[in-house]
Design an enzyme around this catalytic site. Structure first.
Site, short mmCIF file in Angstrom:
data_model
loop_
_atom_site.label_atom_id
_atom_site.label_comp_id
_atom_site.label_asym_id
_atom_site.label_seq_id
_atom_site.Cartn_x
_atom_site.Cartn_y
_atom_site.Cartn_z
N SER A 22 0.83 -1.19 0.00
CA SER A 22 0.00 0.00 0.00
C SER A 22 0.88 1.25 0.00
O SER A 22 1.96 1.26 0.59
CB SER A 22 -0.88 0.01 1.25
OG SER A 22 -1.86 1.02 1.18
N PRO A 23 0.45 2.33 -0.66
CA PRO A 23 1.24 3.57 -0.63
C PRO A 23 1.40 4.09 0.80
O PRO A 23 0.42 4.15 1.55
CB PRO A 23 0.41 4.54 -1.48
CG PRO A 23 -0.50 3.68 -2.28
CD PRO A 23 -0.79 2.48 -1.44
N TYR A 188 -8.31 13.85 0.86
CA TYR A 188 -7.53 14.71 -0.02
C TYR A 188 -8.44 15.28 -1.11
O TYR A 188 -9.64 15.04 -1.10
CB TYR A 188 -6.32 13.94 -0.55
CG TYR A 188 -5.39 13.52 0.57
CD1 TYR A 188 -4.96 14.46 1.52
CD2 TYR A 188 -4.99 12.20 0.73
CE1 TYR A 188 -4.14 14.09 2.57
CE2 TYR A 188 -4.17 11.82 1.79
CZ TYR A 188 -3.75 12.77 2.71
OH TYR A 188 -2.95 12.41 3.76
N LEU A 307 -5.30 -3.06 8.65
CA LEU A 307 -5.12 -3.98 9.76
C LEU A 307 -5.16 -5.44 9.34
O LEU A 307 -5.55 -6.31 10.11
CB LEU A 307 -6.15 -3.72 10.86
CG LEU A 307 -6.00 -2.38 11.60
CD1 LEU A 307 -7.03 -2.27 12.71
CD2 LEU A 307 -4.59 -2.22 12.16
N ARG A 330 1.50 -1.09 7.33
CA ARG A 330 2.34 -1.09 8.54
C ARG A 330 3.02 -2.44 8.77
O ARG A 330 4.16 -2.48 9.25
CB ARG A 330 1.49 -0.71 9.76
CG ARG A 330 1.09 0.76 9.77
CD ARG A 330 0.20 1.06 10.98
NE ARG A 330 -0.12 2.47 11.08
CZ ARG A 330 -1.13 3.07 10.46
NH1 ARG A 330 -1.93 2.35 9.68
NH2 ARG A 330 -1.36 4.36 10.60
#
Length: 365
Positions: A22-23, A188, A307, A330
């Site tokens: 993921s970015p 954004y 997650l 993460r």
């Protein structure tokens, strides 16, 4: 074969499996000497995932204009120096990817959430102009909580943003990226226009759902028109605003259906970010239901994120039809070789970099 490690083809892009990166913004560009230019940190960061067995690495949000950066330390794709630096990274990933890694550019404009302090600066909120910040732009002059209020965009500025996305997409192709993702999530600019919590306009770029989706879809059209027909186009969205009066899942299904008709090949499904007063209870798999609904009801491949940290969780999401790909964030920072370990845990072999083969778990010495 585990479902997670089945190949996936999007247009002519062949991916060896469905475990992606993921970015993740690194806030590591030099804002003075080389603003927006990725450097050795980005090479090491993204290159480690290539060696770690990822099939597709989505690079961090790259701003399509200087004022589109989240912070002064964010990456961009709005000039040739940035494109040349990105090409060094894409070449490295292609050369050293253990599982034939591919790499994608994520194109973004932060809108009213731009010009902020980076997370490890020790400061919070908007960066003043005196410290290298700038006046932000948004659909309406509504501030994100804790940030400076943006200037409401004029019609010509909206057209400039559309052109900026297209120009950045051309640079992404020239820099050697294998795919392009449009960032329409996490509060954004494109998400700001989409959400009634941030967009109070009464012109063609606001009002009802059609008007609020207009900018997102105009950017899709502009980018699709300048990248090769053989290259897949991805779109990241927030499936829900997690706040009363905001975007909900049925609205996101409708948006995804329209995006698919315009040439988007996969919806990267996340959620939230439009407002600070959102109400979320994160847990493993808390977003996979959104991905599953969009996949089924809009008839388009989806990716899911959030997650999902174990091989078993990722395998379950793919095997049960909740998504076509799982994007790791993460967990990949904690273990850049996450995909090699996941394959071992699921009883499957994927290629290792030859320099690391001596560490293959099945070997004895």
């Amino acid at each position: 074969m585990p479902a997670l490690f089945e190949p996936l083809k999007l247009r002519s892009l062949e991916l060896q499996h469905r475990g992606w990166v993921s970015p993740m913004c690194q806030y590591s560009c030099d804002p003075d000497a080389a603003p927006g230019v990725p450097n050795d940190w980005h090479l090491m960061h993204l290159g480690s995932f290539a060696a770690g067995g990822a099939a597709l690495i989505l690079a961090e949000a790259s701003a399509v204009s200087p004022e589109g950066r989240i912070s002064p330390r964010d990456a961009g794709l709005y000039n040739d120096a940035q494109a040349e630096a990105w090409q060094r990274i894409t070449t490295f990933v292609h050369r050293h990817g253990a599982a034939g890694a591919k790499i994608g550019a994520q194109l973004a404009h932060a809108g009213r959430k731009a010009s902020t302090w980076w997370p490890f600066s020790g400061k919070h909120g908007s960066v003043p102009v005196s410290d290298g910040g700038w006046t932000t732009l948004g659909p309406s002059p509504l501030a994100f909580e804790g940030y400076a209020a943006p200037a409401a965009m004029m019609a010509e500025q909206i057209q400039e943003v559309i052109s900026d996305f297209a120009a950045a997409a051309v640079r992404a192709v020239e820099a050697g990226f294998d795919t392009v993702e449009i960032h329409g999530a996490h509060g954004y600019l494109l998400h700001q226009f989409q959400s009634p919590l941030a967009n109070l306009r009464d012109d063609e770029w606001g009002g009802d759902e059609t008007g609020r989706n207009r900018l997102m879809l105009a950017v899709v059209d502009a980018v699709r028109a300048v990248i090769p027909d053989s290259m897949p186009l991805l779109l990241r969205i927030s499936a829900t605003d997690w706040a009363e009066g905001g975007i909900d899942l049925p609205a996101s299904v409708r948006l995804a259906r329209e995006a698919a008709a315009r040439g988007v090949d996969l919806i990267d499904v996340s959620s939230g970010g439009a407002v600070a007063h959102q109400s979320i209870t994160p847990r493993p798999g808390y977003q996979t239901g959104f991905s599953a609904a969009i996949r089924e009801e809009a008839g388009i491949p989806t990716g899911t994120v959030g997650l999902l940290t174990s091989a078993g969780q990722a395998e379950h999401a793919i095997a049960t039809g909740q998504a076509d790909a799982v994007l790791i964030a993460r967990a990949a920072l904690r273990d850049p070789h996450w995909w090699l370990r996941a394959a071992f845990e699921l009883g499957h072999d994927i290629p290792w970099a030859p320099q690391y083969e001596r560490a293959l778990p099945r070997r004895t010495f």
